[in-house]
Design an enzyme around this catalytic site. Structure first.
Site, PDB file in Angstrom:
ATOM      1  NE  ARG A 130      -4.050  -2.000   1.991  1.00  0.00           N
ATOM      2  CZ  ARG A 130      -3.962  -3.087   2.748  1.00  0.00           C
ATOM      3  NH1 ARG A 130      -3.015  -3.182   3.644  1.00  0.00           N
ATOM      4  NH2 ARG A 130      -4.812  -4.066   2.613  1.00  0.00           N
ATOM      5  CE  LYS A 152      -0.717  14.395 -13.649  1.00  0.00           C
ATOM      6  NZ  LYS A 152      -1.082  15.022 -14.938  1.00  0.00           N
ATOM      7  CD  GLU A 194       6.873  17.701 -21.922  1.00  0.00           C
ATOM      8  OE1 GLU A 194       6.267  18.639 -21.383  1.00  0.00           O
ATOM      9  OE2 GLU A 194       6.288  16.707 -22.415  1.00  0.00           O
ATOM     10  CE  LYS A 244       5.342  17.824 -13.296  1.00  0.00           C
ATOM     11  NZ  LYS A 244       5.231  16.673 -14.146  1.00  0.00           N
ATOM     12  CD  GLU A 254      -4.016  17.277 -14.640  1.00  0.00           C
ATOM     13  OE1 GLU A 254      -2.946  16.675 -14.487  1.00  0.00           O
ATOM     14  OE2 GLU A 254      -4.679  17.249 -15.684  1.00  0.00           O
ATOM     15  NE  ARG A 258       0.613  17.499 -11.966  1.00  0.00           N
ATOM     16  CZ  ARG A 258       1.271  16.633 -11.224  1.00  0.00           C
ATOM     17  NH1 ARG A 258       1.048  16.557  -9.930  1.00  0.00           N
ATOM     18  NH2 ARG A 258       2.157  15.827 -11.766  1.00  0.00           N
ATOM     19  CG  ASN A 262      -2.290  18.208 -19.245  1.00  0.00           C
ATOM     20  OD1 ASN A 262      -1.334  17.461 -19.047  1.00  0.00           O
ATOM     21  ND2 ASN A 262      -3.370  18.190 -18.489  1.00  0.00           N
ATOM     22  CG  HIS A 265       0.929  17.227 -23.031  1.00  0.00           C
ATOM     23  ND1 HIS A 265       1.733  18.349 -23.066  1.00  0.00           N
ATOM     24  CD2 HIS A 265       1.680  16.252 -22.446  1.00  0.00           C
ATOM     25  CE1 HIS A 265       2.911  18.063 -22.521  1.00  0.00           C
ATOM     26  NE2 HIS A 265       2.908  16.798 -22.141  1.00  0.00           N
ATOM     27  CG  HIS A 269      -1.903  12.828 -25.261  1.00  0.00           C
ATOM     28  ND1 HIS A 269      -2.462  13.232 -24.076  1.00  0.00           N
ATOM     29  CD2 HIS A 269      -0.629  12.504 -24.967  1.00  0.00           C
ATOM     30  CE1 HIS A 269      -1.555  13.161 -23.104  1.00  0.00           C
ATOM     31  NE2 HIS A 269      -0.431  12.721 -23.635  1.00  0.00           N
ATOM     32  CG  HIS A 282       5.348  12.485 -24.504  1.00  0.00           C
ATOM     33  ND1 HIS A 282       3.965  12.439 -24.570  1.00  0.00           N
ATOM     34  CD2 HIS A 282       5.648  13.406 -23.551  1.00  0.00           C
ATOM     35  CE1 HIS A 282       3.465  13.288 -23.687  1.00  0.00           C
ATOM     36  NE2 HIS A 282       4.465  13.884 -23.058  1.00  0.00           N
TER      37      HIS A 282
HETATM   38  P1  NAD Z   1      12.056   6.609 -22.067  1.00  0.00           P
HETATM   39  O1  NAD Z   1      11.937   6.382 -20.630  1.00  0.00           O
HETATM   40  O2  NAD Z   1      11.438   5.623 -22.983  1.00  0.00           O
HETATM   41  O3  NAD Z   1      13.588   6.797 -22.435  1.00  0.00           O
HETATM   42  C1  NAD Z   1      13.938   7.044 -23.780  1.00  0.00           C
HETATM   43  C2  NAD Z   1      15.083   6.166 -24.245  1.00  0.00           C
HETATM   44  O4  NAD Z   1      16.291   6.686 -23.715  1.00  0.00           O
HETATM   45  C3  NAD Z   1      15.016   4.714 -23.790  1.00  0.00           C
HETATM   46  O5  NAD Z   1      15.377   3.914 -24.874  1.00  0.00           O
HETATM   47  C4  NAD Z   1      16.053   4.625 -22.691  1.00  0.00           C
HETATM   48  O6  NAD Z   1      16.624   3.354 -22.604  1.00  0.00           O
HETATM   49  C5  NAD Z   1      17.066   5.633 -23.144  1.00  0.00           C
HETATM   50  N1  NAD Z   1      17.839   6.276 -22.090  1.00  0.00           N
HETATM   51  C6  NAD Z   1      17.385   6.789 -20.936  1.00  0.00           C
HETATM   52  N2  NAD Z   1      18.353   7.443 -20.300  1.00  0.00           N
HETATM   53  C7  NAD Z   1      19.460   7.309 -21.045  1.00  0.00           C
HETATM   54  C8  NAD Z   1      20.782   7.783 -20.922  1.00  0.00           C
HETATM   55  N3  NAD Z   1      21.143   8.612 -19.947  1.00  0.00           N
HETATM   56  N4  NAD Z   1      21.683   7.429 -21.858  1.00  0.00           N
HETATM   57  C9  NAD Z   1      21.318   6.656 -22.905  1.00  0.00           C
HETATM   58  N5  NAD Z   1      20.077   6.219 -23.106  1.00  0.00           N
HETATM   59  C10 NAD Z   1      19.157   6.548 -22.168  1.00  0.00           C
HETATM   60  O7  NAD Z   1      11.417   8.030 -22.494  1.00  0.00           O
HETATM   61  P2  NAD Z   1      11.180   9.398 -21.722  1.00  0.00           P
HETATM   62  O8  NAD Z   1      10.996  10.387 -22.802  1.00  0.00           O
HETATM   63  O9  NAD Z   1      12.149   9.627 -20.669  1.00  0.00           O
HETATM   64  O10 NAD Z   1       9.784   9.163 -20.988  1.00  0.00           O
HETATM   65  C11 NAD Z   1       8.594   8.954 -21.674  1.00  0.00           C
HETATM   66  C12 NAD Z   1       7.581   8.418 -20.713  1.00  0.00           C
HETATM   67  O11 NAD Z   1       7.383   9.347 -19.652  1.00  0.00           O
HETATM   68  C13 NAD Z   1       6.225   8.168 -21.321  1.00  0.00           C
HETATM   69  O12 NAD Z   1       5.786   6.908 -20.917  1.00  0.00           O
HETATM   70  C14 NAD Z   1       5.348   9.248 -20.714  1.00  0.00           C
HETATM   71  O13 NAD Z   1       4.008   8.832 -20.568  1.00  0.00           O
HETATM   72  C15 NAD Z   1       6.005   9.456 -19.386  1.00  0.00           C
HETATM   73  N6  NAD Z   1       5.757  10.777 -18.806  1.00  0.00           N
HETATM   74  C16 NAD Z   1       5.347  10.828 -17.515  1.00  0.00           C
HETATM   75  C17 NAD Z   1       5.107  12.043 -16.902  1.00  0.00           C
HETATM   76  C18 NAD Z   1       4.707  12.095 -15.477  1.00  0.00           C
HETATM   77  O14 NAD Z   1       4.345  13.180 -14.989  1.00  0.00           O
HETATM   78  N7  NAD Z   1       4.738  10.991 -14.759  1.00  0.00           N
HETATM   79  C19 NAD Z   1       5.327  13.230 -17.615  1.00  0.00           C
HETATM   80  C20 NAD Z   1       5.789  13.152 -18.919  1.00  0.00           C
HETATM   81  C21 NAD Z   1       6.003  11.916 -19.523  1.00  0.00           C
HETATM   82  N1  GLY Z   2       3.182  15.959 -17.149  1.00  0.00           N
HETATM   83  C1  GLY Z   2       2.018  16.603 -16.634  1.00  0.00           C
HETATM   84  C2  GLY Z   2       1.894  16.570 -15.159  1.00  0.00           C
HETATM   85  O1  GLY Z   2       2.775  16.098 -14.471  1.00  0.00           O
HETATM   86  O2  GLY Z   2       0.896  16.984 -14.634  1.00  0.00           O
END
Ligand code: NAD
Ligand code: GLY
Length: 377
Positions: A130, A152, A194, A244, A254, A258, A262, A265, A269, A282
């Protein structure tokens, strides 16, 4: 790979119930154990580091060594990389490892990687017993300025991205810009989308810094870590993380403000979903979405063409796409109706009204959307 730590900059996410620091500094990965101890987590605590194969090759042993120096009982779990792995099945693998390694209520999960690892490790931490503590150690630009901050967490459902999830704030976010030296340039550019977003929605000084840097070298622009350089990168990380942190502190769940995060986005999306996940990263889709939102804002008389052109110029300098893909207009409108941000059947758009100012609107009619998208070419 080790480096001498340079000045560490700390930003606090001032949540009333669970405030936490974002620690930014070159070489700070070597201080991971020490920084976790500074959050009151005791030596001897069990730590499960969740990462993916690529990040593990580069930084897994460095993270484990620092945790060992901090006196933690740390072990590693390597999960597959990629958005298509962001599923309940992968989270179940993290839960299995938590069970096998006897993680307790006081144990900790460390997410070492991009947003995919961070969202899944965060969700596993939110749900194991939990809720146990999580520390986010983002290694992509996108995760450093966005995904790792704000709590998130979640995974995808066949019906859509991030439909399964929970809010679970980290105890610490540790950002080491040195990890970006190995990040592929396309991923770096996606993260820049971003950063630009924060400039447009609330930080005109950040936007001006981006314009100045882009003008300094029109060929290299802002399109790679090397082009951006160390000092500017540090500034971009600090200002984006602070932006942020401010929004999350004001509206953790949100309820209102917040939603401005977006920006870009809503239509971004649609691009991701209709072109097939993976066609655009993304951040690339968000860049197109920001240009589209700007075009809608101009059409509605909310924003000037001059500022839309300035947004377009910075997005171009970052080597990001801005053309609307060839998509059936009916499918676009249908896809918009499926968005998480729809309220009472009305699609909500974040629209710029000035550089550093946005409004949330749910009165954008279908013809305005279609005309604006046609302008994107
Ligand atoms: P990712 O996590 O897929 O990483 C991108 C690529 O980079 C991967 O192939 C990874 O192996 C590689 N990589 C990572 N760090 C590296 C490094 N230092 N050196 C070499 N390679 C490296 O992509 P991302 O863009 O980081 O994240 C996208 C995800 O984040 C999506 O799933 C999206 O929904 C999520 N997201 C979440 C939030 C949130 O608030 N929680 C906000 C924005 C995006
Ligand atoms: N990436 C949008 C949020 O964290 O609210």
């Amino acid at each position: 790979m080790t480096a001498t730590p340079t000045a560490i900059h700390t930003i606090r996410v001032e949540l009333s119930a669970n405030p936490y620091p974002i620690v930014i500094g070159e070489g700070s990965l070597d201080q991971l154990g020490e920084q976790i101890r500074a959050q009151g987590i005791k030596a001897g605590t069990k730590v499960l580091v969740v990462t993916n194969p690529v990040v593990n090759d580069h930084y897994g042993s460095q993270a484990l060594a620092s945790l060992g120096q901090g006196g933690f009982e740390a072990s590693l779990l390597v999960i597959e990389a990629g958005e298509d792995q962001k599923t309940p099945a992968t989270v179940a693998r993290i839960h299995d490892a938590a069970f096998e390694r006897r993680l307790e209520r006081g144990s900790l999960i460390v997410a070492l990687g991009g947003g995919v690892v961070g969202d899944m490790a965060g969700f596993a931490a939110a749900t194991w017993l939990r809720g146990i503590a999580v520390v986010q150690v983002p290694t992509t630009l996108l995760a450093m300025v966005d995904a790792a901050i704000g709590g998130k967490t979640g995974v995808n459902h066949p019906g859509g991205k991030n439909l399964i999830g929970a809010f679970h704030q980290p105890r610490l976010v540790l950002i080491d810009p040195n990890t970006l030296t190995t990040l592929p340039e396309r991923e770096f550019r996606a993260g820049m989308a971003e950063v630009i977003k924060y400039g447009v929605i609330g930080d005109p000084r950040l936007f001006a810094d981006l314009e100045t840097a882009a003008a300094r070298d029109p060929v290299a622009g802002l399109a790679s870590r090397a082009a951006v350089g160390g000092p500017l990168l540090q500034t971009l990380l600090q200002r984006s993380a602070a932006a942020k942190a401010r929004v999350v502190a004001a509206d953790e769940r949100e309820g209102g403000l917040r939603a401005i995060l977006n920006y870009g986005h809503t239509l971004g999306h649609v691009v991701e979903a209709l072109c097939g996940y993976g066609t655009y990263l993304h951040g690339e889709a968000v860049a197109i979405g920001m240009v589209a939102a700007g075009e809608i804002a101009v059409a509605m008389g909310l924003w000037s063409q001059v500022e839309q052109d300035r947004q377009r110029a910075v997005i171009a300098a970052a080597g990001l796409p801005q053309s609307w893909p060839a998509l059936d207009p009916g499918s676009v409108l249908e896809c918009l109706q499926g968005d998480k941000k729809v309220r009472d059947g009305r699609v909500r758009f974040v629209l710029p009204t000035g550089l550093g100012r946005v409004e949330i609107r749910d009165d954008v009619d279908a013809s305005t959307i279609s005309t604006a998208l046609a302008q994107l070419g």
